[in-house]
Design a protein around this motif. Structure first.
Motif, PDB file in Angstrom:
ATOM      1  N   SER A  62     -53.880 -48.150  12.214  1.00  0.00           N
ATOM      2  CA  SER A  62     -52.793 -47.793  13.118  1.00  0.00           C
ATOM      3  C   SER A  62     -52.128 -46.484  12.735  1.00  0.00           C
ATOM      4  O   SER A  62     -51.504 -45.826  13.568  1.00  0.00           O
ATOM      5  CB  SER A  62     -51.759 -48.915  13.120  1.00  0.00           C
ATOM      6  N   LEU A  85     -45.507 -41.354  19.096  1.00  0.00           N
ATOM      7  CA  LEU A  85     -45.416 -42.808  19.157  1.00  0.00           C
ATOM      8  C   LEU A  85     -45.846 -43.324  20.523  1.00  0.00           C
ATOM      9  O   LEU A  85     -45.622 -42.675  21.564  1.00  0.00           O
ATOM     10  CB  LEU A  85     -43.993 -43.264  18.836  1.00  0.00           C
ATOM     11  N   ASP A  89     -47.061 -49.136  19.338  1.00  0.00           N
ATOM     12  CA  ASP A  89     -46.476 -49.037  18.003  1.00  0.00           C
ATOM     13  C   ASP A  89     -45.211 -49.888  17.873  1.00  0.00           C
ATOM     14  O   ASP A  89     -44.653 -49.995  16.775  1.00  0.00           O
ATOM     15  CB  ASP A  89     -46.139 -47.581  17.674  1.00  0.00           C
TER      16      ASP A  89
END
Length: 115
Positions: A62, A85, A89
């Motif tokens: 991630s 982002l 997330d």
């Protein structure tokens, strides 16, 4: 015992940035590793990134390319710079520390990515 306190979470729009901070206190000697995990809604906790006292970094899928972990040993702190982002997330981000094979966790800080 090691206590971990996170800060820096919040609401951010897609494409934005956030910086998480975590400070360790208590018995802070010989903390081998510090880092971050996250738990998205309805999912298991997953590794974001960990950095050991020598600076070696282990990054979860991630975090690749968008997140940067750093550590200030003098301040017993670890940081996570998150860029670009995405809604996926969105999660509770937990600070992590390992000392003498014992794992410690912060209380978590919520990061929400939404327009």
């Amino acid at each position: 015992q090691v206590q971990l306190v996170e800060s820096g979470g919040g609401l951010v729009q897609p494409g934005g940035s956030l910086r998480l901070s975590c400070a360790a206190s208590g018995n802070i000697f010989n903390i081998a590793a510090m880092g971050w995990y996250r738990q998205p809604p309805g999912k298991q906790r997953e590794l974001v990134a960990i950095i050991n006292s020598g600076g070696t970094i282990n990054t979860g899928r991630s975090a690749k390319d968008r997140f940067t972990i750093s550590r200030d040993n003098a301040k017993n702190s670890v940081y996570l710079e998150m860029n670009i982002l995405r809604p996926e997330d969105t999660a509770v981000y937990y600070c992590y520390a390992q000392q003498r094979l014992i794992n410690y966790w912060g209380q978590g800080t919520q990061v929400t990515v939404s327009s």
